[in-house]
Design a protein around this motif. Structure first.
Motif, short mmCIF file in Angstrom:
data_model
loop_
_atom_site.label_atom_id
_atom_site.label_comp_id
_atom_site.label_asym_id
_atom_site.label_seq_id
_atom_site.Cartn_x
_atom_site.Cartn_y
_atom_site.Cartn_z
N LEU A 727 0.86 -1.19 0.00
CA LEU A 727 0.00 0.00 0.00
C LEU A 727 0.89 1.23 0.00
O LEU A 727 1.88 1.29 0.74
CB LEU A 727 -0.89 0.04 1.24
N TYR A 728 0.51 2.24 -0.80
CA TYR A 728 1.31 3.46 -0.84
C TYR A 728 0.43 4.66 -1.11
O TYR A 728 -0.34 4.68 -2.07
CB TYR A 728 2.39 3.36 -1.92
N ASP A 729 0.54 5.66 -0.21
CA ASP A 729 -0.13 6.94 -0.41
C ASP A 729 0.95 7.94 -0.79
O ASP A 729 1.76 8.36 0.04
CB ASP A 729 -0.83 7.37 0.89
N ALA A 730 0.98 8.32 -2.06
CA ALA A 730 2.06 9.17 -2.56
C ALA A 730 2.06 10.55 -1.91
O ALA A 730 3.12 11.16 -1.72
CB ALA A 730 1.94 9.31 -4.09
N SER A 731 0.91 11.07 -1.55
CA SER A 731 0.85 12.42 -1.01
C SER A 731 1.43 12.52 0.40
O SER A 731 2.00 13.54 0.77
CB SER A 731 -0.59 12.93 -1.02
N THR A 732 1.30 11.47 1.20
CA THR A 732 1.81 11.50 2.58
C THR A 732 3.07 10.67 2.77
O THR A 732 3.73 10.79 3.81
CB THR A 732 0.74 10.98 3.55
N GLY A 733 3.40 9.81 1.79
CA GLY A 733 4.55 8.93 1.94
C GLY A 733 4.28 7.71 2.79
O GLY A 733 5.18 6.91 3.01
N TRP A 734 3.03 7.55 3.27
CA TRP A 734 2.72 6.39 4.12
C TRP A 734 2.76 5.13 3.27
O TRP A 734 2.16 5.07 2.19
CB TRP A 734 1.34 6.56 4.75
N ARG A 735 3.46 4.14 3.75
CA ARG A 735 3.61 2.90 2.99
C ARG A 735 3.56 1.73 3.95
O ARG A 735 4.05 1.79 5.07
CB ARG A 735 4.96 2.89 2.26
N SER A 736 2.94 0.66 3.51
CA SER A 736 2.93 -0.57 4.28
C SER A 736 2.87 -1.74 3.30
O SER A 736 2.40 -1.59 2.17
CB SER A 736 1.73 -0.62 5.24
N GLY A 737 3.34 -2.85 3.74
CA GLY A 737 3.31 -4.03 2.89
C GLY A 737 3.30 -5.30 3.72
O GLY A 737 3.70 -5.30 4.89
N ASP A 738 2.84 -6.38 3.13
CA ASP A 738 2.81 -7.64 3.84
C ASP A 738 2.74 -8.77 2.83
O ASP A 738 2.31 -8.57 1.68
CB ASP A 738 1.61 -7.71 4.79
N LYS A 739 3.18 -9.95 3.26
CA LYS A 739 3.04 -11.15 2.46
C LYS A 739 1.94 -12.01 3.08
O LYS A 739 1.80 -12.06 4.30
CB LYS A 739 4.35 -11.94 2.42
N PHE A 740 1.21 -12.68 2.23
CA PHE A 740 0.09 -13.51 2.69
C PHE A 740 0.28 -14.93 2.14
O PHE A 740 0.64 -15.11 0.97
CB PHE A 740 -1.24 -12.91 2.22
N PHE A 741 0.03 -15.91 2.99
CA PHE A 741 0.34 -17.30 2.67
C PHE A 741 -0.88 -18.17 2.93
O PHE A 741 -1.39 -18.21 4.06
CB PHE A 741 1.53 -17.75 3.52
N ARG A 742 -1.35 -18.80 1.88
CA ARG A 742 -2.48 -19.75 1.95
C ARG A 742 -3.69 -19.14 2.65
O ARG A 742 -4.24 -19.71 3.60
CB ARG A 742 -2.04 -21.04 2.63
N THR A 743 -4.09 -17.97 2.19
CA THR A 743 -5.28 -17.30 2.73
C THR A 743 -6.46 -17.39 1.76
O THR A 743 -7.48 -16.75 2.00
CB THR A 743 -4.98 -15.82 2.99
N GLY A 744 -6.31 -18.16 0.68
CA GLY A 744 -7.37 -18.21 -0.33
C GLY A 744 -7.49 -16.91 -1.11
O GLY A 744 -8.55 -16.64 -1.70
N GLY A 745 -6.42 -16.12 -1.12
CA GLY A 745 -6.42 -14.86 -1.86
C GLY A 745 -6.89 -13.67 -1.05
O GLY A 745 -6.89 -12.54 -1.55
N ALA A 746 -7.29 -13.88 0.19
CA ALA A 746 -7.79 -12.78 1.02
C ALA A 746 -6.62 -12.05 1.68
O ALA A 746 -5.63 -12.67 2.07
CB ALA A 746 -8.75 -13.29 2.08
N PHE A 747 -6.74 -10.72 1.82
CA PHE A 747 -5.76 -9.94 2.57
C PHE A 747 -6.46 -8.80 3.30
O PHE A 747 -7.55 -8.38 2.93
CB PHE A 747 -4.66 -9.39 1.66
N ARG A 748 -5.78 -8.30 4.34
CA ARG A 748 -6.35 -7.20 5.11
C ARG A 748 -5.24 -6.42 5.81
O ARG A 748 -4.29 -7.01 6.34
CB ARG A 748 -7.32 -7.72 6.17
N PHE A 749 -5.36 -5.09 5.78
CA PHE A 749 -4.50 -4.19 6.54
C PHE A 749 -5.40 -3.49 7.56
O PHE A 749 -6.24 -2.66 7.19
CB PHE A 749 -3.83 -3.18 5.63
#
Length: 987
Positions: A727-749
């Protein structure tokens, strides 16, 4: 980072960032699949490991925590062999399998009058022993001469290992300081360290260490707090470290099949570019990771028979303990082998990394006797990469195929390689002590993909001798450097022939003078702890840091004229009444053998900002974390630059404080100007206020955090087994990332500030991106369909000559992903451009992308880094051919400082499409070269020496415009004119 900040960044600052990124990348690539074998602080637990197979049966390998303790004894001596009493002697271990808290711990004692010491109660794992004493430089136990001396001591359960002697050289400097928490209270019993010197803080928080004189790095940690650090100079600086109350991750590792506990799993917590911590699950699968700073953490678990990831990042507020987190571990396997040295010995320091492009990377550091245990390896076919300090790995090793069982008994052999030995001397022939010598390989254009090696020496001793080990035959540049000495210039060029070492190489340092000075503010008060840099004809010049009275000393400065600047947070401190667009600093001329003096006067550094932090309803927030980042007043600064820079700035105790019970805070010792303030709270969430002037009172509202969730699907159906989301918000520079393993394609921040985000997804099956917005306290959902991965081919050519450029690594990823690089990356050979400049990159998604182009193995081949924005076309085929990619050769030599064109351009707004970006002149220095040539504020630069630098070609501007003083550059303008600008000297 603003264009103004970038322009003012010094070679030292850039090197520090590169070192940080290299360190972080090396840790990830070397340890991410086994749990890091070193880190910040975490708790450990008892566990049973699995040993080797004998006669087809697994032998139990008892956890060392369950074994009887061991002891170490020996003597501390002077260099002439005399006993040294009163020395602080410590033992510690970085053995794999220990938690990072256990690895950070030290068992210490004081040597007796006859120099003897004994440390007991030690885990029976390989230990290193180091000592420090008043008036001496700290050092550690070594067995054997030179760079290949053994430093680890093997301990046996219930036994004492004797004769572990440490020799200390005279010449140490006294370092004093104090440890506090962010509320200002003194901390007793904090463990403070600087390299090999350790001490505990007293009841009033004070401590004393004896270290090598000069600039040093110091750390402090205490129970209940995250680790803190500071740079400074000893003697002369009173170090003040402010520790942040720790946050804690707790949870449990269970098997995905039946929910049963997984004991002895290594649980690894990572916060992007900041904190790394490792704990071990206990018999019931529970883990506790301590000593963390606030933020979002990724959690992985590694075991001999399992691997798992937390379903989502865990977001920690200041001083917060998480709700219990369950990590489901899936079947995975152990890969075990030994790194041996040709001839039969084993490697002591190094690591092994396994890489499968479809599965990912697994790595581990080498244990005692060369053993390497890579845990939690998923089925796949892996290419091994081996690193053994001062030895040469083979160009490639046999692939390791993991199917459904552990693999043991592997063997990876390394070679001793060849050596370059010699001496470093001053211009008069006197031996030079305390320098590192490096051998940098010079590329062979006819073999751009050939394996290369480089080497660094230990610091030279009294005789100035150095030894560079583990080299392949070839052409090298050999140079010596330190913070105090200028680099030997020009570098010595040598040829290392096959089968023969080079002996008695003489590296001579240039003749120098000395520069002394002070940095004081407009009120006449000393400014301590700021870096003092020289700008002149060279890039790599000595630097210093001011001490408590504002003074500094540069004992070895090459003769010449310079501009002396005081730097803080990558920006020069302003003289009273000036701005960031004015030339800062003072001119000085240094003559050989003479002492020059200079006085720098900067704006007041005693401003303060007070305020209050409240929640979304206006109620006060106690124990919120507030940090200030100075805003540049340059005309080239962009809106929100300081907010974006705050994600990278590492402030001191003055710019970082806790709120009290009424939500109030006070930031002090600030330079004049305006600041962006960012507040984080317990439980997550953040708020910010921009343009706050010193002397102001401000209220910061922390808005309720939102969330982003979604699903990932493969084109044609199904979900990827593992995928990464950024995830990246260019205007504020806020960035986060994660890897997901065997979640059936689901992700959440779960904790995301309000903003507009790009969501980038990558997996082995494809990649794609989407955009979404999050309101205060709102929830956003996205659905991402992965586009098939392609093989991308292309060609690199020189921007000016159109000739092919060999020996450059090309890496292409979806636009918005973070690129992390290390000299140890296991890059496929075809990604390095060949003699015709051709390259091939596999597994690239169609759509918006970025190509990062950098010299192979970071070798200086005349080209720098290029970040090229491009579009990977979707043609329906499995491979695509890109138009030639143009890169610009550096126009200044390796250690030559660029001249000054006297202009600054405004960076485009973060939301600007790259194809629409423009280089608009924001500042023209009065009387400077650009003004003399007729450049005007508001002009658009469209070309440099006939090369288009508009839109997607904007990346060429920096390299084409960085020219030596006296060079004339033709600058094409959007109004149709072409002007000629001759660069001034930077001094």
């Amino acid at each position: 980072m603003t264009q103004a900040t970038r322009r003012f960044m010094t070679a030292a600052a850039i090197a520090a960032i590169a070192l940080l990124l290299w360190w972080w990348s090396a840790r990830r690539s070397g340890e991410e699949a086994t749990g890091p074998e070193g880190g910040q602080a975490a708790s450990g637990g008892a566990a049973i490991d699995i040993g080797p197979i004998v006669d087809g049966a697994k032998l139990p390998r008892l956890d060392p925590r369950l074994a009887e303790r061991a002891a170490i004894s020996g003597h501390v001596r002077e260099a002439d062999g005399r006993a040294l009493g009163g020395a602080t002697v410590c033992a510690g271990s970085s053995a794999p399998g220990l938690s990072s808290k256990e690895q950070a711990a030290r068992a210490c004692t004081t040597s007796a009058g006859d120099g003897s010491y004994r440390i007991e109660g030690l885990l029976p794992v390989p230990q290193f022993v180091h000592a420090s004493a008043p008036g001496h430089v700290p050092d550690q136990y070594r067995s054997g001469p030179g760079r290949r001396a053994r430093t680890l001591v093997t301990l046996r359960a219930g036994q004492e290992t004797a004769g572990i002697d440490v020799v200390l050289q005279a010449g140490g400097a006294e370092l004093k300081g104090i440890v506090r928490d962010l509320s200002g209270g003194e901390l007793e019993g904090a463990l403070v360290s600087s390299g090999l010197a350790y001490a505990r803080s007293a009841a009033d928080g004070t401590f004393t260490l004896w270290v090598a004189p000069g600039e040093t790095y110091i750390e402090a940690e205490a129970d209940g707090y995250a680790k803190g650090w500071m740079m400074g100079v000893a003697p002369g600086t009173t170090f003040e470290l402010a520790l942040t109350p720790e946050s804690v991750l707790v949870g449990r590792v269970v098997r995905a099949e039946d929910g049963s506990p997984v004991a002895g799993a290594g649980v690894y917590a990572e916060k992007h570019l900041d904190t790394f911590a490792y704990a071990v699950s206990d018999a019931s699968g529970h883990f506790r990771v301590e000593g963390l700073k606030p933020g979002a953490y990724k959690l992985e678990a590694f075991h001999d028979e399992a691997y798992g990831r937390a379903a989502e990042s865990a977001v920690l507020g200041l001083g917060e303990t998480s709700e219990p987190i369950v990590i489901q571990a899936h079947p995975a396997y152990l890969v075990e082998g030994t790194v041996t040295i040709a001839g039969g010995d084993s490697c002591e320091h190094g690591w092994v990394r396994l890489r499968d492009p479809k599965v990912g990377a697994r790595g581990a550091q080498i244990e005692a006797d060369g053993l390497v245990r890579l845990r939690g390896v998923l089925p796949g076919t892996y290419e091994p990469q081996v690193e053994c300090d001062t030895y040469v790995a083979q160009p490639s090793y046999e692939p390791v195929t993991v199917v459904d069982a552990a693999i043991r008994g592997l063997r990876w052999e390394v070679q001793p390689g060849q050596a370059i030995r010699g001496r470093v001397v001053l211009s008069g022939g006197t031996a030079a002590r305390g320098l590192h010598v490096g051998a940098e390989p010079q590329p062979d254009p006819s073999a751009p993909r050939a394996q290369t090696t480089r080497a660094w020496s230990s610091r030279t001793g009294e005789d100035g001798r150095f030894e560079l080990l583990g080299l392949l035959p070839g052409h090298y540049r050999v140079s010596a450097s330190s913070n105090e000495h200028p680099r030997s210039e020009p570098p010595l060029e040598v040829d290392l022939p096959p089968g023969q070492d080079l002996e008695d190489i003489l590296v001579t340092l240039p003749a120098t003078g000395e520069l002394r000075g002070t940095v004081k503010d407009s009120e006449g008060l000393p400014v301590k702890g700021v870096e003092v840099l020289l700008r002149g004809g060279q890039q790599e010049l000595p630097s210093a840091r001011t001490v408590d009275d504002g003074s500094f000393r540069l004992p070895h400065v090459p003769a010449g004229s310079y501009r002396v600047q005081a730097i803080s947070a990558w920006l020069p401190l302003q003289a009273p009444g000036t701005t960031d667009d004015d030339v800062q600093g003072t001119s000085v001329t240094v003559a050989t053998g003479e002492v020059a003096e200079v006085k720098l006067v900067v704006e007041s550094q005693h401003g303060r900002i007070v305020g209050r932090v409240v929640d979304s309803a206006g109620g006060p927030l106690s124990d919120a974390f507030v940090e200030a980042t100075r805003e540049s007043d340059s005309a080239a600064a962009g809106a929100g630059d300081a907010l974006r820079d705050s994600r990278w700035t590492f402030g001191g105790a003055e710019t970082r404080k806790l709120t009290d019970q009424d939500g109030r805070f006070e930031l002090s010792r600030l330079g004049d100007g305006k600041y962006t303030l960012v507040a984080q709270r317990r439980g997550g969430g953040e708020g910010s206020v921009e343009h706050v002037a010193t002397g102001s009172e401000v209220e910061i509202k922390i808005a309720d955090a939102g969330s982003i969730s979604g699903t990932v699907r493969i084109q044609g159906g199904g979900a990827p087994e593992e995928f990464e989301v950024t995830l990246y918000d260019a205007s504020t520079g806020w960035r986060s990332g994660d890897k997901f393993f065997r979640t059936g394609g689901a992700f959440r921040f779960p904790e995301v500030p309000r903003g507009n985000y790009s969501v980038t997804v990558e997996s082995a099956e494809g990649a794609s991106s989407a955009k979404t917005s999050v309101a205060e306290g709102g929830r956003a959902e996205v659905r991402v369909e992965l586009l098939p991965l392609l093989t991308v081919r292309g060609r690199l050519i020189d921007a000016l000559s159109s000739q092919p450029v060999p020996g450059m690594e090309v890496r292409i990823r979806a636009r918005g992903q973070v690129h992390m690089f290390t000299m140890h990356d296991n890059t496929p050979r075809n990604q390095t451009s060949d003699a015709e400049g051709r390259f091939e990159v596999e597994k690239v998604a169609a759509g918006p992308a970025e190509a990062i182009v950098l010299p192979k193995d970071w070798v200086d081949n005349g080209y720098g880094w290029s970040n090229i924005v491009l579009e990977v076309p979707s043609t329906g085929a499995t491979s695509v051919e890109l138009p030639p990619l143009r890169i610009a050769k550096k126009r200044v030599s390796e250690n030559e400082g660029p001249g000054d064109l006297g202009l600054r351009v405004r960076p485009p707004a973060p939301e600007t499409e790259p194809s629409e970006a423009k280089l608009i002149v924001a500042a023209v220095r009065p009387g400077g070269p650009a003004m003399r040539a007729g450049l005007q504020i508001g002009d658009e630069i469209v070309s440099v020496d006939g090369q288009d630098v508009t839109g997607l070609n904007g990346y060429l501007f920096h390299e084409l415009s960085a020219v030596p003083a006296g060079t004339t550059v033709k600058i094409g303008l959007g109004r149709g004119a072409t002007i000629e600008v001759t660069a001034d000297s930077m001094k």
